[in-house]
Design a protein around this motif. Structure first.
Motif, short mmCIF file in Angstrom:
data_model
loop_
_atom_site.label_atom_id
_atom_site.label_comp_id
_atom_site.label_asym_id
_atom_site.label_seq_id
_atom_site.Cartn_x
_atom_site.Cartn_y
_atom_site.Cartn_z
N ARG A 204 0.83 -1.21 0.00
CA ARG A 204 0.00 0.00 0.00
C ARG A 204 0.87 1.26 0.00
O ARG A 204 0.57 2.24 -0.69
CB ARG A 204 -0.92 -0.01 1.21
N ALA A 205 1.97 1.23 0.76
CA ALA A 205 2.85 2.40 0.85
C ALA A 205 3.67 2.60 -0.41
O ALA A 205 3.98 3.75 -0.77
CB ALA A 205 3.78 2.26 2.06
N TYR A 206 4.02 1.51 -1.08
CA TYR A 206 4.91 1.59 -2.24
C TYR A 206 4.31 0.84 -3.43
O TYR A 206 4.79 -0.22 -3.83
CB TYR A 206 6.29 1.02 -1.89
N PRO A 207 3.23 1.35 -4.01
CA PRO A 207 2.62 0.68 -5.16
C PRO A 207 3.50 0.81 -6.39
O PRO A 207 4.35 1.70 -6.48
CB PRO A 207 1.30 1.45 -5.34
N ALA A 208 3.29 -0.08 -7.33
CA ALA A 208 4.04 -0.01 -8.58
C ALA A 208 3.73 1.29 -9.30
O ALA A 208 2.57 1.67 -9.45
CB ALA A 208 3.68 -1.20 -9.46
N ALA A 209 4.79 1.98 -9.72
CA ALA A 209 4.64 3.24 -10.45
C ALA A 209 5.86 3.43 -11.33
O ALA A 209 6.97 3.04 -10.95
CB ALA A 209 4.50 4.42 -9.48
N PRO A 210 5.69 4.00 -12.52
CA PRO A 210 6.82 4.18 -13.43
C PRO A 210 7.95 4.97 -12.78
O PRO A 210 7.72 6.01 -12.16
CB PRO A 210 6.21 4.96 -14.61
N GLY A 211 9.16 4.46 -12.92
CA GLY A 211 10.33 5.17 -12.43
C GLY A 211 10.55 5.11 -10.93
O GLY A 211 11.44 5.76 -10.41
N GLN A 212 9.72 4.32 -10.21
CA GLN A 212 9.88 4.22 -8.77
C GLN A 212 10.10 2.77 -8.35
O GLN A 212 9.70 1.84 -9.05
CB GLN A 212 8.64 4.76 -8.05
N ALA A 213 10.74 2.63 -7.19
CA ALA A 213 10.87 1.30 -6.62
C ALA A 213 9.49 0.81 -6.21
O ALA A 213 8.58 1.59 -6.00
CB ALA A 213 11.80 1.35 -5.41
N ARG A 214 9.34 -0.50 -6.14
CA ARG A 214 8.06 -1.07 -5.73
C ARG A 214 8.32 -2.22 -4.77
O ARG A 214 9.38 -2.84 -4.78
CB ARG A 214 7.27 -1.56 -6.94
N TYR A 215 7.33 -2.50 -3.95
CA TYR A 215 7.47 -3.57 -2.97
C TYR A 215 7.20 -4.92 -3.63
O TYR A 215 6.16 -5.13 -4.26
CB TYR A 215 6.50 -3.35 -1.81
N VAL A 216 8.17 -5.84 -3.49
CA VAL A 216 8.08 -7.18 -4.07
C VAL A 216 8.12 -8.19 -2.92
O VAL A 216 9.20 -8.49 -2.40
CB VAL A 216 9.24 -7.44 -5.06
N PRO A 217 6.98 -8.70 -2.48
CA PRO A 217 6.94 -9.55 -1.28
C PRO A 217 7.86 -10.77 -1.34
O PRO A 217 8.38 -11.20 -0.31
CB PRO A 217 5.47 -9.97 -1.19
N ALA A 218 8.08 -11.32 -2.53
CA ALA A 218 8.90 -12.52 -2.64
C ALA A 218 10.33 -12.30 -2.19
O ALA A 218 10.99 -13.22 -1.68
CB ALA A 218 8.87 -13.04 -4.08
N THR A 219 10.84 -11.08 -2.37
CA THR A 219 12.24 -10.82 -2.04
C THR A 219 12.42 -9.71 -1.01
O THR A 219 13.55 -9.36 -0.68
CB THR A 219 13.04 -10.44 -3.30
N MET A 220 11.31 -9.16 -0.51
CA MET A 220 11.39 -8.04 0.42
C MET A 220 10.59 -8.33 1.68
O MET A 220 9.72 -9.20 1.70
CB MET A 220 10.87 -6.75 -0.24
N GLY A 254 13.32 2.72 1.37
CA GLY A 254 12.10 3.24 1.96
C GLY A 254 11.91 4.69 1.59
O GLY A 254 12.65 5.23 0.76
N SER A 255 10.92 5.33 2.17
CA SER A 255 10.64 6.74 1.92
C SER A 255 10.66 7.49 3.24
O SER A 255 9.87 7.21 4.14
CB SER A 255 9.26 6.89 1.26
N GLY A 256 11.59 8.43 3.36
CA GLY A 256 11.77 9.12 4.63
C GLY A 256 12.34 8.17 5.67
O GLY A 256 12.75 7.05 5.38
N CYS A 257 12.36 8.61 6.93
CA CYS A 257 12.88 7.78 8.03
C CYS A 257 11.93 7.89 9.21
O CYS A 257 11.73 8.97 9.76
CB CYS A 257 14.27 8.26 8.45
#
Length: 276
Positions: A204-220, A254-257
């Motif tokens: 939800r925090a990191y949805p797939a979007a062009p030019g951005q990292a995305r959350y991949v549950p299999a490896t993250m 991630g985004s921010g800290c």
């Protein structure tokens, strides 16, 4: 690094900035960090109690002020250290990783500029061939040391299906990185207590979007607190996330800290480390 709105690896831009500053650092009198109170929302940790946490160091690239520390890692065998693949990128280091003549790990030392512990050169490295710099999937590497560390420094890697990966599990992340999210880098080892979060939180925090990292549950792996305030930050990349006495993740991006709706994303140890 951890970019605030275009999530990329926590170290990339921060490391480039550190490398640029290294030449200046040799011309000025070093001053201590303004706060060594912890990883964001964390506490001071004691290296003898956590000997499997190591710092990656290159004085040539990052200067002497913090013993050249630029990333973290975890000892997974007497001569093997797991870290993040993005820590070894050419655009981060300024040179190809294999050309970094003084790359070493610092182990068993809480204070980077203190004494004791071990400083061991890196003689070889394996970078996950499945690492994808665009999505940050598979963000892992393994360094081979020139000589072994004591066997007591090794932390076991949690295999796939281990209860340590379950959402709600208490976990701790370690590092020498930014303690405020504002560039206040620590000299001493720090730890932040977090929880393993459901994959849905990071999807939800990191949805797939062009030019951005995305959350991949299999490896993250997703970890933090829902209210925010405790997190890894810049300078902690490659450092270990520990739960139930086992390595479950490596600080990745991630985004921010410490933001409430932007959990930390870790490389899932069981998915990428050889033999796990």
């Amino acid at each position: 690094m951890r970019d605030t709105r275009h999530p990329i690896s926590r170290k990339r831009a921060a490391l480039v900035a550190l490398a640029a500053a290294a030449a200046v650092a040799s011309l000025v009198t070093p001053t201590p960090a303004a706060a060594d109170s912890g990883v964001v929302g964390g506490r001071t940790a004691n290296a003898p109690d956590t000997p499997w946490v190591v710092a990656l160091s290159s004085v040539d690239r990052f200067g002497r002020m913090r013993a050249g520390q630029f990333c973290g890692g975890a000892v997974i065998a007497p001569t093997k250290v797991a870290t993040a693949a993005h820590c070894l990128r050419e655009d981060v280091l300024g040179v190809r990783a294999e050309e970094l003549r003084d790359l070493k790990v610092i182990a068993g030392r809480s204070d980077l500029v203190g004494g004791g512990g071990h400083e061991i050169p890196v003689k070889d490295m394996w970078i996950n061939p499945a690492y994808d710099a665009e999505s940050n999937s598979g963000d892992a590497a393994v360094l081979t040391l020139a000589r072994p560390l004591p066997s007591g420094y090794v932390i076991p890697v949690a295999p796939a299906g281990d209860p340590a990966y379950r959402p709600g599990t208490d976990a701790t992340v370690y590092g020498w990185g930014d303690t405020t999210g504002l560039g206040t880098y620590a000299h001493t080892l720090n730890a932040a207590d977090v929880s393993v979060l459901p994959d849905q939180d990071c999807s939800r925090a990191y949805p797939a979007a062009p030019g951005q990292a995305r959350y991949v549950p299999a490896t993250m792996l997703c970890a933090g607190t829902r209210e925010g305030g405790r997190d890894a930050c810049q300078g902690d990349s490659g450092g270990p996330l520990i739960a139930r006495g086992k390595l479950i993740g490596l600080v990745s991006w991630g985004s921010g800290c410490g933001l409430a709706e932007s959990p930390g994303v870790y490389t899932r140890a069981s998915a990428v480390l050889p033999g796990s």
